[in-house]
Design an enzyme around this catalytic site. Structure first.
Site, short mmCIF file in Angstrom:
data_model
loop_
_atom_site.label_atom_id
_atom_site.label_comp_id
_atom_site.label_asym_id
_atom_site.label_seq_id
_atom_site.Cartn_x
_atom_site.Cartn_y
_atom_site.Cartn_z
N ARG A 1 0.85 -1.19 0.00
CA ARG A 1 0.00 0.00 0.00
C ARG A 1 0.89 1.25 0.00
O ARG A 1 1.73 1.41 0.87
CB ARG A 1 -0.92 0.01 1.22
N GLU B 1 0.44 4.18 0.83
CA GLU B 1 -0.07 5.27 1.67
C GLU B 1 1.08 5.96 2.40
O GLU B 1 1.99 5.31 2.88
CB GLU B 1 -1.10 4.72 2.66
N ARG C 1 1.78 1.87 13.50
CA ARG C 1 1.01 0.66 13.17
C ARG C 1 0.74 0.48 11.68
O ARG C 1 -0.10 -0.33 11.30
CB ARG C 1 -0.28 0.62 13.99
N HIS C 2 1.40 1.24 10.82
CA HIS C 2 1.25 1.08 9.37
C HIS C 2 2.58 0.70 8.73
O HIS C 2 3.64 1.17 9.14
CB HIS C 2 0.77 2.38 8.72
N GLU D 1 -7.53 -1.63 14.81
CA GLU D 1 -8.26 -2.53 13.92
C GLU D 1 -7.36 -3.68 13.51
O GLU D 1 -6.20 -3.48 13.17
CB GLU D 1 -8.70 -1.74 12.68
N SER E 1 -10.79 -6.92 8.51
CA SER E 1 -12.04 -6.48 7.90
C SER E 1 -12.62 -7.63 7.11
O SER E 1 -11.87 -8.39 6.49
CB SER E 1 -11.79 -5.34 6.92
N ARG F 1 -0.23 -7.04 12.70
CA ARG F 1 -1.07 -6.50 13.78
C ARG F 1 -1.52 -7.60 14.75
O ARG F 1 -1.64 -7.37 15.95
CB ARG F 1 -2.28 -5.77 13.19
#
Lengths: 443, 443
Positions: A219, A221, A227-228, A366, A369, A417
């Site tokens: 990703r 981002e 946490r990313h 989180e 999902s 995570r």
């Protein structure tokens, strides 16, 4: 065969009761040399622990004694000798060496300390990961990761999931929204896949019924948080003839199973990290999205309205509220607004504003999902277009819905995570061997 | 919970002996509808097999009977009914339905045939992989792949290997020679990794002792053959305190183990593919590079000299010669010239022209490459520079050799080639769900 010559046992396989007087060969790193003049102690560390090698000057060959006292810390050695019980030595034994084979001498000074006496910054540790990994605490994290993956696969295989690998080089973005890393693929542009989502759904149309994949996702981002990551390991499943409740049950069973297995099989590593692992209680609480919004509004100055996403601080407020009420860290948030979930999430038939999607939350963040997915071609095409995406570029995916797509559901959980929350790690980079983020592309 | 409602059993869990008169629910695809007027047969296929649903007009509700005869092939259904023993039905039973739930109707015509009556071209099959996978033969391949990966991991874990994941986005080429796919990584250029080689070696310096990784590798080579892919799955190991002979033994044990497990646990899939799997005999023949050259020169018009690499036709000549002499398909070629192997392969101390490297060959192609690695910093730096590479860009790797790198060895084996040679597949694309090559980036 070099191995037979350099090592007969790991240090933790030796004990004073069964090995007294026996000859062993260990291989590892010089952790410490204590030269007291008449006696010299060399502590050797391997992956499994440490052993003390003891040389008494009067009883030892002069060359061997001098070689031992000159050993440089973190050099690699193979030591052959007799095991002798000793109350004073760690683990109750010492090795009286007949041979010390210096396999590779270390330069000094070392780029960082290995004894744990000097705390290093995370960036220093990651720059010298090859030294950092020699610390039992760091080693323990990746031993537990092995155990986690092993048990995830074991559990999923037992309930009929098939392991698959789907392409990481793709022509189309999975969800449109997230930024992608572009690749020059021969003469065309391609992208690094951000999720196996579309492929695992195609496999449902292929009749594979239940599939899982554990692999890298990418990703682009521009996060800079603890946490990313820009490259992460995702654990994904997809299961036919299921709804979101079926796969939530699989997810909570898997989490509970993995915690139990780690507690049972990695006690040494948990002790090393000072962790008393608590097995999450099943079933996990299922909180509705609208209840979560209420909790945030009641417990903070935020004023969320229906349709807002939950930010980091909102997640913490809800997580703490659930923990205070139930004592549990894991819970689901269900019944999310359709509009803030990806196009493939299925809306409820009787209330299409709400989708059959869920997030698995840990008190601190989180974790996963999932959703029951839309399985009807026309509805799916409409949803893609209503999100402003060009449905033509999804034909390779949409075709699979035209000729017999079963109802299906699935989820994806971030392996890092899962590990981070299990071990209470401060930073996600602690649980990745060689993390990749906006600022780090090396080692 | 939708699953309970849509399926109680896979078709292969039902048998006439234990299920006579019992109610079951199956879920799958309409394989065939035979409407004989007074009786209608609907064959339903799920992942595990097929079951016949029988409707006798006089004994069946009119609506149900009409719904059944109108079913479109490859539509998705859930059928509830009573099991009845029947000698004429496949597997000795039929289901007398009380409910047929049409879950998703298929469009027609289908993009390709699913009955196996019409052979499709590979490109057609890959374009419509979601249909191709419904054929029991295609399904069988990926079931066996699951079994292969499961047993590779089981074997390696049992002998103390730890599973790891290393980055796929990297700053430096592993070996310099091979072409790489460039990525735009934020504001800098990066590459897709062609092998975990450098990282797994760094982990040896980190004291992880024995590691494995099963993950994607990317090679931007402009091949257009039946045995090359641009994205493949590599099974990699690295093991400390080992030489090349130690890891060759691990490799042949692993192959033998995997063949045995597949024969034991995937007999149904092997039968589907018409394969009588023969377990390779250990130890595998170890042929010296110079012997291989001689075999090629004696059996063909080629005139290879020492230092030449073995091309495809040379590999076939040697493979056939070994097979004729020993009856075995697997063998090693050892003692390769140092100059035609990667910089990290260790030269023999007494004859540095030859390296401690090996290839594992199958009669039809190369399967794996490995070596004992150089573990001394200065020798490795010299070797990198002698291959015309800039050693500065390898500092992240070379640093790990300065502060205590143990002797180590390892190999990498292509998962697809392992599967392809095991199953006698014609084309490597047959054993990949969604292959990536110069011409194919979709689905």
């Amino acid at each position: 065969m070099l191995l037979n010559e350099l090592r007969t046992h790991y240090t933790d396989q030796i004990n004073p009761d069964n090995f007294e007087g026996k000859t062993v060969t260990i291989a590892g790193w010089v952790y410490e040399v204590r030269d007291l003049g008449g006696i010299c102690f060399v502590v050797v560390r391997d992956r499994e622990g440490k052993a003390q090698v003891t040389l008494v000057k009067k009883k030892t060959d002069v060359e061997l004694f001098n070689a031992a006292r000159r050993l440089v810390r973190e050099s690699v050695v193979s030591v052959t000798g007799n095991v002798k019980a000793s109350d004073k030595a760690p683990n109750g034994f010492e090795i009286i060496p007949s041979r010390i084979n210096l396999l590779n001498e270390a330069d000094s000074p070392l780029p960082m300390d290995t004894t744990g006496k000097v705390e290093a910054e995370l960036d220093t540790r990651l720059d010298s990961r090859f030294i950092d990994l020699r610390k039992p605490g760091t080693n323990a994290i990746f031993r537990i990761r092995h155990e986690v993956l092993k048990n995830v696969r074991k559990y999923l295989s037992e309930i009929n999931f098939i392991e698959t690998s789907t392409p990481k080089v793709v022509a189309t973005a999975t969800e449109g929204g997230t930024s992608l890393f572009p690749i020059t693929y021969f003469t065309t542009e391609a992208f690094l896949n951000q999720s196996p989502q579309l492929f695992k759904q195609i496999l449902m149309s292929g009749g594979m019924d239940r599939v899982f994949e554990i692999g890298p996702i990418f990703r682009a981002e521009e996060h800079d948080t603890r946490r990313h990551l820009n490259e992460a390991t995702s654990i994904d499943i997809e299961s036919s003839f299921c709804d979101h409740f079926d796969v939530m049950e699989i997810l909570e069973n898997m989490i509970s199973n993995v915690y139990s297995s780690v507690k049972q099989n990695s006690q040494k590593q948990l002790d090393e990290l000072g962790i008393d692992l608590e097995i999450p209680e099943k079933p996990f609480l299922k909180l509705k999205y609208e209840e979560a919004i209420d909790i945030v509004n009641q417990n903070s100055e935020e004023d969320l309205v229906w349709g807002d996403d939950l930010g980091t601080s909102a997640e913490h407020i809800v997580g703490n509220d659930v923990f205070e009420r139930t004592g549990q860290s894991h819970y689901f948030i269900i019944d999310w607004p359709t509009e803030i979930k990806p196009f493939y999430a299925m809306p409820y038939e009787n209330n299409p504003e709400i989708s059959k999607s869920f997030d698995l939350m840990h008190r601190t963040m989180e974790l996963a999902s999932g959703a029951q997915r839309i399985h009807h071609h026309t509805i799916l095409r409409e949803r893609i277009e209503s999100q402003g995406l060009n449905s033509d570029s999804f034909d390779f995916y949409l075709d699979a819905f035209r000729f017999g797509m079963p109802p299906h559901a699935g989820w994806g959980i971030g392996c890092e995570r899962l590990l981070m929350t299990m071990l209470g790690a401060e930073n996600i980079r602690d649980v990745v061997l060689f993390p990749r983020d906006r600022r780090r592309l090396s080692p």
